[in-house]
Design an enzyme around this catalytic site. Structure first.
Site, PDB file in Angstrom:
ATOM      1  N   GLU A 181      33.559  28.439  29.355  1.00 43.08           N
ATOM      2  CA  GLU A 181      32.291  29.156  29.235  1.00 43.08           C
ATOM      3  C   GLU A 181      32.131  30.296  30.237  1.00 43.08           C
ATOM      4  O   GLU A 181      31.279  30.232  31.135  1.00 43.08           O
ATOM      5  CB  GLU A 181      31.112  28.172  29.374  1.00 43.08           C
ATOM      6  CG  GLU A 181      31.130  27.060  28.338  1.00 43.08           C
ATOM      7  CD  GLU A 181      29.867  26.211  28.345  1.00 43.08           C
ATOM      8  OE1 GLU A 181      29.030  26.369  29.248  1.00 43.08           O
ATOM      9  OE2 GLU A 181      29.706  25.391  27.430  1.00 43.08           O
ATOM     10  N   GLU A 366      33.210  20.905  23.224  1.00 48.88           N
ATOM     11  CA  GLU A 366      32.043  20.185  23.760  1.00 48.88           C
ATOM     12  C   GLU A 366      30.932  20.170  22.725  1.00 48.88           C
ATOM     13  O   GLU A 366      30.644  21.195  22.104  1.00 48.88           O
ATOM     14  CB  GLU A 366      31.458  20.867  25.014  1.00 48.88           C
ATOM     15  CG  GLU A 366      32.256  20.691  26.260  1.00 48.88           C
ATOM     16  CD  GLU A 366      31.607  21.354  27.479  1.00 48.88           C
ATOM     17  OE1 GLU A 366      30.356  21.463  27.520  1.00 48.88           O
ATOM     18  OE2 GLU A 366      32.350  21.773  28.372  1.00 48.88           O
TER      19      GLU A 366
END
Ligand code: FCB
Length: 461
Positions: A181, A366
């Protein structure tokens, strides 16, 4: 009678029956990150990271929590690996703490490396694939002291770390992901201040992002050369923006700009070798310094793209060029306050397939839900998480049915852990952690996933 018939329908956790997600070559896993679980922040020569510094700064993390103990995984790794194996997953996604494995002199810290070597070997012995992220936000503090991701040199330091560690762990890793991320590192860390290092300068984020992605690009040749049998990827977070008032052109534009900065900022760079012009309509005058050849490095082909998805956001125009996030009433929310919207997951995946001609295969790296789980008579009935996962599995199934190539799904997280600025109060685990005793207890969701994976392994489709 099948196992799923023994589980109450409302708590059964499995994708739809006809889904390719039942096939043995679809990878099911659970995920964690080093700083969130390891603890032992001063052990065996580990250097301080920006998260140690951030946690030590009063007022930054809820309740003054720190990662010093976390889930004590650095000491309990062997029993945690048994737990992972008992769940029946195909794969485990973990991250390596850069400050644990590279010393101040830039050389490998062998004590740190040995920890990961043992961990990866044990997982391999138990037949669990290893998805390893090199950077899940724990930059060595001494690099931050020299400007961190605002300094172009950090990209070269990252590539050097990737080179050294991939040589040391060669043959032990199924898939290497460079960054987790980068949006969070760049935006939350350098412009918004909600993550380490906690800076708040609007113009910083695009430059930090560029150096993060440059580090990703610079690391590719070394990963390929040192560990040719492993896959190479990067993990990005994606978000869906919905206009508060769908009849308002300004709100629709706000939702669009939200997705430009959440998704296109990173994906256009990785998949098309450019930053979207609209980003600089949103943040005028923040164009990063990009040198010749940088974008070609950043947009090298990937074996797969890791995608993290959690929620949808509702946006209203701020009356100027931007947006503000607002609270949509009457919507289910998680303990984080995030809107639960599985259909948005399908829309995003299908949208990426339409937009990017060279979209690589996708791995969901995720997805999960935080809830205020409580142990009652030794059991944790995390019904909201079970239903959330059921619906998100189905959402990915729908995207696959619409032609999106999804190869795997990792639930966040294996166990409750240090949830960054929210400390230990937000619980994302399939497994409950009692932070007083470090006792691990399978929640209903963990048992549901375990039952589904057993059924799949037994060929009951
Ligand atoms: C993601 C992070 C992960 C975890 C989840 C809830 O943004 O990658 O470490 O905190 O959110």
């Amino acid at each position: 009678m099948t196992l799923s018939a023994l589980i109450k329908p409302s708590t059964q956790l499995a994708p739809p029956r006809n889904s390719p997600m039942w096939r043995p070559d679809f990878t099911w896993g659970v995920a964690t990150a080093a700083y969130q679980i390891e603890g032992a922040t001063r052990a065996d020569g580990r250097l301080p990271s920006i998260w140690d510094t951030y946690c030590a700064t009063p007022g930054k993390v809820l309740n003054g929590d720190t990662g010093d103990m976390a889930c004590d995984h650095y000491r309990r790794w062997a029993s945690d690996v048994d737990l992972i194996s008992d769940l029946g997953v195909d794969a485990y996604r973990l991250s390596i703490a850069w400050p644990r494995v590279i010393g101040l002199d830039g050389q490998l810290n062998h004590q740190g490396v040995d920890f990961y070597r043992r961990l990866l070997d044990r997982l391999a012995d138990l037949g669990v694939q290893r998805y390893v992220t090199l950077y899940h936000w724990d930059l060595p503090q001494h690099l931050e002291d020299r400007g961190g991701w605002l300094n172009r040199d950090t990209a070269y330091r990252f590539a050097d770390y990737a080179d050294k560690i991939s040589r040391a762990l060669q043959g032990r890793v199924t898939a290497w992901s460079t960054l987790n991320e980068p949006w969070c590192s760049a935006y939350l860390g350098y412009s918004h201040g909600r993550h380490a290092p906690g800076l708040r300068q609007p113009r910083y984020a695009p430059q930090a992002m560029h150096h993060l992605l440059l580090g990703h690009g610079l690391a590719q040749p070394a990963l390929k050369a040192n560990d040719p049998g492993a896959q190479r990827s990067i993990v990005v977070n994606i978000g869906r923006g919905m206009p508060e008032d769908p009849n308002s052109a300004a709100d629709r534009d706000a939702a669009h700009l939200f997705e430009v900065q959440q998704n296109a900022w990173v994906l256009d760079a990785l998949l098309e070798g450019r930053y979207p012009d609209e980003l600089f309509r949103l943040w005028p005058g923040t164009e990063p310094l990009v040198l010749e050849g940088d974008m070609a490095l950043i947009s090298q082909p990937l074996d797969h793209l890791g995608i993290n998805y959690y929620h949808r956001s509702t946006l209203r125009s701020d009356g100027a060029h931007g947006f503000v996030e607002v609270c949509r009433p009457g919507v289910e929310r998680s303990q984080m306050g995030w809107e639960v919207a599985p259909e948005a997951f399908t829309e995003l995946l299908v949208g990426f397939r339409q937009r990017y001609a060279n979209l690589p295969p996708i791995v969901i790296t995720e997805n999960g839900l935080a809830s205020a789980d409580m142990v009652v008579d030794g059991a944790i009935e995390d019904r909201q998480r079970v239903i959330y996962l059921q619906r998100h599995f189905a959402a990915v199934h729908d995207a696959m049915a619409a032609g999106v190539d999804v190869r795997g799904y990792f639930v966040w997280s294996l166990m409750d852990n240090f949830e960054w600025a929210y400390g230990y109060e937000r619980r994302f685990g399939l497994v409950h952690v009692d932070y007083g005793t470090q006792e691990r207890t399978l929640k209903r969701s963990a048992k549901g996933l375990q039952a589904f994976l057993r059924e799949r392994a037994a060929g009951i489709v």
